[in-house]
Motif scaffolding. Structure first.
Motif, PDB file in Angstrom:
ATOM      1  N   PHE A   1       0.824  -1.212   0.000  1.00  0.00           N
ATOM      2  CA  PHE A   1       0.000   0.000   0.000  1.00  0.00           C
ATOM      3  C   PHE A   1       0.856   1.259   0.000  1.00  0.00           C
ATOM      4  O   PHE A   1       0.394   2.335  -0.362  1.00  0.00           O
ATOM      5  CB  PHE A   1      -0.931   0.023   1.216  1.00  0.00           C
ATOM      6  N   ASN A   2       2.081   1.123   0.443  1.00  0.00           N
ATOM      7  CA  ASN A   2       2.950   2.281   0.557  1.00  0.00           C
ATOM      8  C   ASN A   2       4.087   2.269  -0.456  1.00  0.00           C
ATOM      9  O   ASN A   2       5.092   2.952  -0.297  1.00  0.00           O
ATOM     10  CB  ASN A   2       3.493   2.391   1.984  1.00  0.00           C
TER      11      ASN A   2
ATOM     12  N   ASP B   1       4.684   7.455   2.581  1.00  0.00           N
ATOM     13  CA  ASP B   1       4.098   7.218   3.910  1.00  0.00           C
ATOM     14  C   ASP B   1       5.158   6.991   5.007  1.00  0.00           C
ATOM     15  O   ASP B   1       5.499   5.860   5.325  1.00  0.00           O
ATOM     16  CB  ASP B   1       3.152   6.003   3.819  1.00  0.00           C
TER      17      ASP B   1
HETATM   18 MG    MG Z   1      -0.184   4.285   3.598  1.00  0.00          MG
END
Ligand code: MG
Ligand code: ADP
Length: 391
Positions: free
Chosen positions: A230-231, A244
């Motif tokens: 996700f990052n 992030d």
């Molecule tokens: Mg994130």
């Protein structure tokens, strides 16, 4: 969260003055007494009360009369203060669509006068975990500013400082443009979150690149701590960008090895599931790293530089104390293998409001605060040459 920036246009100087007064009062009060707001804003003829009503109507403030008559900023109110400041600085001039909803942030596109599109990350630390904040109440009690406001601001400051430092060291991260309150402006990453990618041309190469970043971070004294699909952003040419950063820690952190292994494990798991990459290890066996040195870097064998955090980051405006403050909070974050995660979800909004022995002694705000307020106001509202806060 909806961010109707049109409202911005209809807000007057007085509106922003009162909004800023509430922000200032929140340094010492979770709910700021009306009289204090009035005193700080010092508008003529009871103007404050009319303005408060207007701000309430636009949901920039929350009214609470349970213990005494008072207000606090909503996220939206805080967003507006940050946005207004950035717009005044000339960082951007319009806010576009929302491009991301993170666990603890909202991300929007913004554009400057030249039409350059950037990403605006509004930190919402505590959105999913007010319980965590609450569990630190003992600590909080002596520091009422240790609120979502403070934490979100710290998260932004930390993210900005790390992004800048990482960029300077050649890591593939967005370009850190500016930072104010809980808001970070950075370059827009071309590409997609890795989690959306179903196929890769060169999974091995991409894997090596990604693991290489984890290792190089550690060599620089850092661990990402939320390193997952996700990052990580990836573009059509399979270039990687890492995003992030608020939860990053130093390799000298007492749980450093665990965090490092967790980051590595996340990537290995994702690659074996999604791209059928095979590893010598069995990912669900926790002490299986024995024969797998070829693919799985070991924390103990990395030559780590220490002091990156302390030296470079404090130079960039993020102090050791702030790092400690945010770490105290983040360690308790749901998702970080902590107990008591699921219950009380619906309480999260409420808990911003309830603080048992809230101190609303208005005498805490002294003359120098008021003076600071006046300059803050002029910074927020009408200046053209504002002094940057975090760059
Ligand atoms: Mg994130
Ligand atoms: P959170 O801390 O809440 O997880 P992230 O920084 O991971 O927030 O951002 C959430 C999502 O927003 C990302 O998964 C990504 O899709 C999008 N995003 C964040 N930063 C950028 C950026 N600079 N450019 C493009 N998209 C971004």
């Amino acid at each position: 969260m909806k961010l109707d920036v049109n409202v911005l246009r209809y807000l007057s100087k007085d509106d922003f003055r009162v909004l800023t007064a509430v922000e200032m009062g929140m340094r010492n009060h979770e709910i700021v007494p009306v009289e204090l707001i009035d005193r700080i804003a010092s508008l003529r003829h009871g103007g404050t009360y009319k303005v408060l009503k207007n701000l309430l109507k636009h949901k920039l403030l929350h009214h609470d009369a349970s213990k005494y008559d008072g207000f606090r900023l909503t996220y939206l109110g805080y967003d507006f203060l940050a946005i207004k400041t950035m717009v005044n600085r000339g960082v951007f001039s319009s806010v576009g669509r929302q491009i991301g909803v993170g666990k603890e942030s909202d991300i929007f596109e913004v554009a400057n006068e030249d039409g350059t599109i950037m990403a605006m990350k509004l930190h919402r630390l505590g959105r999913t975990s007010f319980r965590a904040v609450k569990s630190k109440r003992d600590y909080l009690r002596h520091r009422s500013s240790f609120s979502w406001l403070y934490l979100s601001r710290l998260a932004a400051l930390k993210e900005f400082a790390f992004m800048k430092a990482l960029q300077e060291h050649g890591f593939p991260v967005p370009n850190a443009v500016d930072c104010n309150r809980h808001c970070v402006i950075m370059s827009l990453v071309q590409g997609y979150p890795f989690v959306q990618v179903k196929q890769l041309q060169n999974p091995d190469i991409v894997f090596e690149k990604i693991i290489g970043i984890v290792v190089r971070l550690a060599e620089h004294g850092l661990i990402h701590c939320d390193f997952n699909e996700f990052n990580i952003m990836i573009d059509d040419d399979e270039n990687i960008t890492i995003i992030d950063f608020p939860q990053m820690v130093s390799v000298s952190h007492r749980n450093a090895e665990m965090y490092f292994d967790r980051d590595v494990e996340c990537i290995i798991k994702f690659f074996s599931k999604r791209f059928n990459l095979s590893f010598e290890t069995n990912a669900d066996d926790s002490d299986s790293d024995a024969e797998s040195d070829t693919v799985k870097p070991r924390f103990s064998s990395i030559k780590k530089a220490s002091g990156f955090l302390d030296k470079e980051l404090s130079a960039s405006g993020f102090s050791k104390k702030e790092q400690d403050d945010i770490e105290k909070f983040i360690e308790k974050k749901p998702g970080s293998d902590d107990e008591e995660e699921e219950e009380e979800e619906e309480e999260e909004e409420e808990e911003i409001e309830d603080d048992e022995d809230e101190d609303h002694d208005s005498s805490k705000l002294n003359a120098s605060d008021i003076q600071k307020f006046d300059s803050l106001c002029s910074l927020t509202m009408d200046d053209d040459h504002e002094q940057p806060e975090a760059s």
